[in-house]
Structure formats: C-alpha cells, structure tokens
Scaffold this motif. Structure first.
Motif, mmCIF file in Angstrom:
data_model
loop_
_atom_site.group_PDB
_atom_site.id
_atom_site.type_symbol
_atom_site.label_atom_id
_atom_site.label_comp_id
_atom_site.label_asym_id
_atom_site.label_seq_id
_atom_site.Cartn_x
_atom_site.Cartn_y
_atom_site.Cartn_z
ATOM 1 N N GLN A 115 0.838 -1.189 0.000
ATOM 2 C CA GLN A 115 0.000 0.000 0.000
ATOM 3 C C GLN A 115 0.876 1.244 0.000
ATOM 4 O O GLN A 115 2.078 1.180 0.311
ATOM 5 C CB GLN A 115 -0.926 -0.010 1.221
ATOM 6 N N THR A 116 0.274 2.354 -0.354
ATOM 7 C CA THR A 116 1.023 3.602 -0.362
ATOM 8 C C THR A 116 1.650 3.843 1.010
ATOM 9 O O THR A 116 1.062 3.533 2.041
ATOM 10 C CB THR A 116 0.122 4.787 -0.712
ATOM 11 N N GLY A 117 2.873 4.337 0.967
ATOM 12 C CA GLY A 117 3.630 4.548 2.184
ATOM 13 C C GLY A 117 4.458 3.359 2.608
ATOM 14 O O GLY A 117 5.277 3.485 3.533
ATOM 15 N N GLY A 118 4.253 2.233 1.968
ATOM 16 C CA GLY A 118 4.995 1.026 2.322
ATOM 17 C C GLY A 118 6.398 1.000 1.743
ATOM 18 O O GLY A 118 6.828 1.941 1.060
ATOM 19 N N SER A 119 7.098 -0.089 2.014
ATOM 20 C CA SER A 119 8.492 -0.235 1.575
ATOM 21 C C SER A 119 8.705 -1.596 0.934
ATOM 22 O O SER A 119 8.040 -2.576 1.281
ATOM 23 C CB SER A 119 9.444 -0.089 2.765
ATOM 24 N N LEU A 120 9.650 -1.626 0.030
ATOM 25 C CA LEU A 120 10.122 -2.867 -0.567
ATOM 26 C C LEU A 120 11.610 -2.729 -0.810
ATOM 27 O O LEU A 120 12.110 -1.616 -1.037
ATOM 28 C CB LEU A 120 9.429 -3.156 -1.905
ATOM 29 N N LYS A 121 12.309 -3.868 -0.806
ATOM 30 C CA LYS A 121 13.727 -3.867 -1.163
ATOM 31 C C LYS A 121 13.928 -4.850 -2.300
ATOM 32 O O LYS A 121 13.682 -6.048 -2.155
ATOM 33 C CB LYS A 121 14.597 -4.250 0.030
ATOM 34 N N LEU A 122 14.370 -4.325 -3.422
ATOM 35 C CA LEU A 122 14.641 -5.147 -4.594
ATOM 36 C C LEU A 122 16.094 -5.577 -4.600
ATOM 37 O O LEU A 122 16.974 -4.843 -4.140
ATOM 38 C CB LEU A 122 14.337 -4.367 -5.874
ATOM 39 N N SER A 123 16.323 -6.763 -5.140
ATOM 40 C CA SER A 123 17.681 -7.285 -5.296
ATOM 41 C C SER A 123 17.896 -7.659 -6.746
ATOM 42 O O SER A 123 16.962 -8.080 -7.435
ATOM 43 C CB SER A 123 17.891 -8.516 -4.416
ATOM 44 N N CYS A 124 19.104 -7.529 -7.186
ATOM 45 C CA CYS A 124 19.488 -7.919 -8.541
ATOM 46 C C CYS A 124 20.810 -8.656 -8.434
ATOM 47 O O CYS A 124 21.834 -8.048 -8.118
ATOM 48 C CB CYS A 124 19.629 -6.693 -9.428
ATOM 49 N N LYS A 125 20.774 -9.943 -8.692
ATOM 50 C CA LYS A 125 21.986 -10.761 -8.561
ATOM 51 C C LYS A 125 22.495 -11.182 -9.920
ATOM 52 O O LYS A 125 21.729 -11.683 -10.758
ATOM 53 C CB LYS A 125 21.711 -11.990 -7.703
ATOM 54 N N ALA A 126 23.765 -10.990 -10.118
ATOM 55 C CA ALA A 126 24.412 -11.405 -11.359
ATOM 56 C C ALA A 126 24.855 -12.851 -11.261
ATOM 57 O O ALA A 126 25.233 -13.328 -10.191
ATOM 58 C CB ALA A 126 25.617 -10.518 -11.653
ATOM 59 N N SER A 127 24.810 -13.536 -12.401
ATOM 60 C CA SER A 127 25.150 -14.964 -12.430
ATOM 61 C C SER A 127 26.648 -15.202 -12.340
ATOM 62 O O SER A 127 27.090 -16.322 -12.096
ATOM 63 C CB SER A 127 24.601 -15.605 -13.705
ATOM 64 N N GLN A 128 27.437 -14.145 -12.555
ATOM 65 C CA GLN A 128 28.886 -14.277 -12.451
ATOM 66 C C GLN A 128 29.479 -12.937 -12.071
ATOM 67 O O GLN A 128 28.772 -11.935 -11.965
ATOM 68 C CB GLN A 128 29.478 -14.797 -13.760
ATOM 69 N N TYR A 129 30.776 -12.948 -11.879
ATOM 70 C CA TYR A 129 31.480 -11.763 -11.410
ATOM 71 C C TYR A 129 31.257 -10.576 -12.345
ATOM 72 O O TYR A 129 31.329 -10.706 -13.575
ATOM 73 C CB TYR A 129 32.976 -12.070 -11.304
ATOM 74 N N ILE A 130 30.985 -9.415 -11.755
ATOM 75 C CA ILE A 130 30.931 -8.152 -12.491
ATOM 76 C C ILE A 130 31.923 -7.201 -11.840
ATOM 77 O O ILE A 130 31.896 -7.002 -10.626
ATOM 78 C CB ILE A 130 29.521 -7.556 -12.487
ATOM 79 N N ASP A 131 32.774 -6.617 -12.642
ATOM 80 C CA ASP A 131 33.775 -5.668 -12.165
ATOM 81 C C ASP A 131 33.101 -4.565 -11.352
ATOM 82 O O ASP A 131 32.075 -4.015 -11.754
ATOM 83 C CB ASP A 131 34.502 -5.077 -13.370
ATOM 84 N N SER A 132 33.693 -4.244 -10.205
ATOM 85 C CA SER A 132 33.099 -3.218 -9.344
ATOM 86 C C SER A 132 33.089 -1.843 -10.010
ATOM 87 O O SER A 132 32.373 -0.942 -9.578
ATOM 88 C CB SER A 132 33.856 -3.154 -8.020
ATOM 89 N N ARG A 133 33.886 -1.694 -11.071
ATOM 90 C CA ARG A 133 33.899 -0.422 -11.800
ATOM 91 C C ARG A 133 32.757 -0.329 -12.818
ATOM 92 O O ARG A 133 32.592 0.709 -13.459
ATOM 93 C CB ARG A 133 35.253 -0.254 -12.514
ATOM 94 N N CYS A 134 32.007 -1.390 -12.943
ATOM 95 C CA CYS A 134 30.889 -1.402 -13.884
ATOM 96 C C CYS A 134 29.689 -0.725 -13.241
ATOM 97 O O CYS A 134 29.160 -1.243 -12.236
ATOM 98 C CB CYS A 134 30.544 -2.841 -14.271
ATOM 99 N N PRO A 135 29.231 0.391 -13.790
ATOM 100 C CA PRO A 135 28.025 1.012 -13.240
ATOM 101 C C PRO A 135 26.805 0.119 -13.448
ATOM 102 O O PRO A 135 26.679 -0.530 -14.488
ATOM 103 C CB PRO A 135 27.881 2.297 -14.067
ATOM 104 N N MET A 136 25.955 0.084 -12.467
ATOM 105 C CA MET A 136 24.724 -0.693 -12.590
ATOM 106 C C MET A 136 23.542 0.158 -12.150
ATOM 107 O O MET A 136 23.683 1.031 -11.297
ATOM 108 C CB MET A 136 24.800 -1.965 -11.760
ATOM 109 N N GLY A 137 22.400 -0.112 -12.754
ATOM 110 C CA GLY A 137 21.262 0.725 -12.460
ATOM 111 C C GLY A 137 19.945 -0.010 -12.451
ATOM 112 O O GLY A 137 19.869 -1.191 -12.791
#
Length: 118
Positions: free
Chosen positions: A13-35
C-alpha cells in the motif's frame, strides 16, 4: 553470458516499503556502473537509479529521497531500497549494466513487478 535476476517485488500500500535485489550470475567488475529502470503499463521504460564506480549514485527526481541504491560487490548484487512508495511507483523494475562502460558485460534482467495501491 552474464544474467541478472531481480527479486523482491510485490504488492504494497502507499507509504509502504520494498527492497529489490538484482543478482548477477557471475562476477561483475566493481567499476561497472549498474542501475535500475522501471516500466509502468502503457509507458516507456524510465531510469530510476544508478550506482557508479566509487559509490557515486544518481536518482530520478521522482524517487530522490525515497529510494536508495546500494551494492554488494562480493555477492555481485545490487539493491534498491524503496520507501514511502506511491501509486505512481507501480511498474516492472529491471536492473541493468551500463552498456557504455568498458567494465560492463551487456546485461538486463527480466524484471520484478512492484504494485502500489492506495
């Protein structure tokens, strides 16, 4: 080929919270921007937030102050904490790597649905 898998969507409902996760199947360089991006029914996909090398972040004006992007490089996972959700936040949320960065494999997730009702 790197795959991104989003999770954490749901109905709140409005005012509520959620936390989304996005997991990569393999290593991604920490210098890679993600959005995070989202697409509401009948509308074009829009930018939500990005995290760049060094921890710099950016947000769409509509979510600034309510959403927080973070990253756990050890787990190849990006998060989006969404607070004070509004009905206009409803949509399919995708994560993606930055296709213009030399540090990024090209990858988009399949999306996770967020529905906010009043």
């Amino acid at each position: 080929q790197v795959q991104l898998v989003e999770s954490g969507g749901g109905s709140v409902q409005t005012g509520g919270s959620l936390k989304l996760s996005c997991k990569a199947s393999q290593y991604i360089d920490s210098r890679c921007p993600m959005g995070w991006y989202r697409q509401a029914p009948g509308k074009e996909r829009e930018f939500v937030s990005s995290m760049y090398s060094g921890g710099t972040t950016s947000y769409a004006a509509s979510v600034k102050g309510r959403f927080t992007i973070s990253r756990d490089n050890g787990r190849n996972t990006v998060f989006l904490q969404m607070n004070n959700l509004k009905t206009e936040d409803t949509g399919l949320y995708y994560c993606a790597t930055d296709p213009t960065s030399i540090y990024c494999p090209r990858a988009w997730g399949q999306g996770t649905q967020v529905t906010v009702s009043s």
